[in-house]
Write a protein that holds these residues in place. Structure first.
Motif, PDB file in Angstrom:
ATOM      1  N   LEU A  31      -5.673  10.336   0.405  1.00  0.00           N
ATOM      2  CA  LEU A  31      -5.018   9.294  -0.374  1.00  0.00           C
ATOM      3  C   LEU A  31      -4.601   8.121   0.488  1.00  0.00           C
ATOM      4  N   GLU A  32      -4.073   8.425   1.659  1.00  0.00           N
ATOM      5  CA  GLU A  32      -3.606   7.364   2.557  1.00  0.00           C
ATOM      6  C   GLU A  32      -4.746   6.407   2.903  1.00  0.00           C
ATOM      7  N   ASN A  33      -5.894   6.924   3.231  1.00  0.00           N
ATOM      8  CA  ASN A  33      -7.039   6.086   3.572  1.00  0.00           C
ATOM      9  C   ASN A  33      -7.605   5.362   2.354  1.00  0.00           C
ATOM     10  N   ASP A  34      -7.648   6.064   1.232  1.00  0.00           N
ATOM     11  CA  ASP A  34      -8.253   5.477   0.034  1.00  0.00           C
ATOM     12  C   ASP A  34      -7.389   4.366  -0.544  1.00  0.00           C
ATOM     13  N   VAL A  35      -6.064   4.509  -0.452  1.00  0.00           N
ATOM     14  CA  VAL A  35      -5.168   3.461  -0.952  1.00  0.00           C
ATOM     15  C   VAL A  35      -5.345   2.180  -0.144  1.00  0.00           C
ATOM     16  N   VAL A  36      -5.538   2.305   1.161  1.00  0.00           N
ATOM     17  CA  VAL A  36      -5.767   1.134   2.006  1.00  0.00           C
ATOM     18  C   VAL A  36      -7.082   0.453   1.635  1.00  0.00           C
ATOM     19  N   ILE A  60      -3.751   1.458 -11.472  1.00  0.00           N
ATOM     20  CA  ILE A  60      -3.544   2.835 -11.929  1.00  0.00           C
ATOM     21  C   ILE A  60      -2.055   3.185 -11.965  1.00  0.00           C
ATOM     22  N   THR A  61      -1.358   2.892 -10.872  1.00  0.00           N
ATOM     23  CA  THR A  61       0.058   3.263 -10.807  1.00  0.00           C
ATOM     24  C   THR A  61       0.893   2.436 -11.788  1.00  0.00           C
ATOM     25  N   PHE A  62       0.530   1.172 -11.975  1.00  0.00           N
ATOM     26  CA  PHE A  62       1.258   0.336 -12.944  1.00  0.00           C
ATOM     27  C   PHE A  62       1.076   0.878 -14.358  1.00  0.00           C
ATOM     28  N   THR A  63      -0.160   1.236 -14.687  1.00  0.00           N
ATOM     29  CA  THR A  63      -0.452   1.772 -16.017  1.00  0.00           C
ATOM     30  C   THR A  63       0.277   3.098 -16.247  1.00  0.00           C
ATOM     31  N   LEU A  64       0.220   3.988 -15.271  1.00  0.00           N
ATOM     32  CA  LEU A  64       0.883   5.282 -15.409  1.00  0.00           C
ATOM     33  C   LEU A  64       2.400   5.117 -15.520  1.00  0.00           C
ATOM     34  N   SER A  65       2.961   4.170 -14.792  1.00  0.00           N
ATOM     35  CA  SER A  65       4.407   3.942 -14.856  1.00  0.00           C
ATOM     36  C   SER A  65       4.823   3.450 -16.233  1.00  0.00           C
ATOM     37  N   ILE A  66       4.016   2.554 -16.806  1.00  0.00           N
ATOM     38  CA  ILE A  66       4.301   2.037 -18.154  1.00  0.00           C
ATOM     39  C   ILE A  66       4.284   3.166 -19.179  1.00  0.00           C
ATOM     40  N   ILE A  67       3.376   4.111 -18.995  1.00  0.00           N
ATOM     41  CA  ILE A  67       3.286   5.260 -19.904  1.00  0.00           C
ATOM     42  C   ILE A  67       4.402   6.253 -19.637  1.00  0.00           C
ATOM     43  N   ASN A  99       0.825  -1.200   0.000  1.00  0.00           N
ATOM     44  CA  ASN A  99       0.000   0.000   0.000  1.00  0.00           C
ATOM     45  C   ASN A  99       0.861   1.252   0.000  1.00  0.00           C
ATOM     46  N   LYS A 100       1.955   1.223   0.747  1.00  0.00           N
ATOM     47  CA  LYS A 100       2.841   2.385   0.809  1.00  0.00           C
ATOM     48  C   LYS A 100       3.484   2.643  -0.545  1.00  0.00           C
ATOM     49  N   GLU A 101       3.879   1.575  -1.239  1.00  0.00           N
ATOM     50  CA  GLU A 101       4.470   1.740  -2.572  1.00  0.00           C
ATOM     51  C   GLU A 101       3.457   2.356  -3.535  1.00  0.00           C
ATOM     52  N   ASP A 102       2.223   1.873  -3.483  1.00  0.00           N
ATOM     53  CA  ASP A 102       1.178   2.436  -4.338  1.00  0.00           C
ATOM     54  C   ASP A 102       0.910   3.891  -3.984  1.00  0.00           C
ATOM     55  N   LEU A 103       0.934   4.199  -2.694  1.00  0.00           N
ATOM     56  CA  LEU A 103       0.717   5.578  -2.254  1.00  0.00           C
ATOM     57  C   LEU A 103       1.816   6.498  -2.779  1.00  0.00           C
ATOM     58  N   ILE A 104       3.058   6.059  -2.677  1.00  0.00           N
ATOM     59  CA  ILE A 104       4.185   6.876  -3.123  1.00  0.00           C
ATOM     60  C   ILE A 104       4.097   7.149  -4.619  1.00  0.00           C
TER      61      ILE A 104
END
Length: 202
Positions: free
Chosen positions: A136-141, A150-157, A5-10
């Motif tokens: 964000l902290e609460n929503d990511v959890v 979302i973060t994987f897709t954005l990173s690929i782009i 969760n922390k990695e996704d948050l960052i």
């Protein structure tokens, strides 16, 4: 908060902070100088100014551990100013250029940072850590899988676009025999995406 969760948050913070920062500078240029410029740092495309993204990440890492507002303000001022300064040095070493020049500002250091903007980093740190970050902290959890996608897709782009942007800066700085690259990274296009970028004479 779990490690994943922390990695996704960052990563989420990086993309949100970078995009908001780029839009803010674009709006500021429009309001103060009446011009439309995309202030994207080194990015060729209007997707996430990496300096603001890095600043948001630094603030987040601190604010997740320490909640004192004065501490967050001081940390934001110091860490983001240092990041901006060394980012500017790195660009000059690699490309003999600067994407911003604060030489005309009061109390600037080598035109790379200035007191006014450093204090503004502190203000941004307080606003971000007390408004956007808690949500964000609460929503990511609660929605971890959604943020992973979302973060994987954005990173690929984002990563290929970052590499493409770096290639563009090298072509613009040193020239190329490739007509297609010269057309893509023409003076007109580069002047729009890098409006404040100046050549540093050696």
């Amino acid at each position: 908060m779990f490690k994943e969760n922390k990695e996704d948050l960052i990563l989420t913070v990086f993309f949100i902070g970078g995009t908001i920062g780029g839009l803010w500078e674009t709006l500021w240029a429009l309001l103060t100088r009446g011009v439309v410029e995309w202030k994207s740092g080194i990015m060729y495309f209007p997707l996430c100014n990496p300096i603001y993204g890095l600043g948001a990440v630094l603030i987040t890492l601190y604010a997740l551990r320490y909640k004192n507002k004065l501490g967050i303000y001081i940390f934001s001022v110091v860490s983001c100013t240092l990041a901006e300064y060394f980012f500017s040095i790195l660009e000059e070493l690699l490309l003999s250029s600067m994407s911003w020049d604060y030489s005309s500002y009061l109390l600037n250091l080598d035109g790379r940072v200035n007191l006014l903007y450093s204090l503004f980093w502190g203000f941004l740190g307080i606003v971000f850590s007390t408004t956007i970050l808690p949500y964000l902290e609460n929503d990511v959890v609660r929605n971890g899988e959604k943020y992973q996608v979302i973060t994987f897709t954005l990173s690929i782009i984002y990563i290929p676009l970052m590499l493409f942007s770096i290639i563009g800066l090298f072509v613009y700085q040193y020239g190329s025999n490739n007509l297609i690259l010269n057309a893509i990274f023409s003076d007109e296009v580069m002047s729009f995406f890098y409006p404040t970028r100046v050549l540093v004479m050696k």
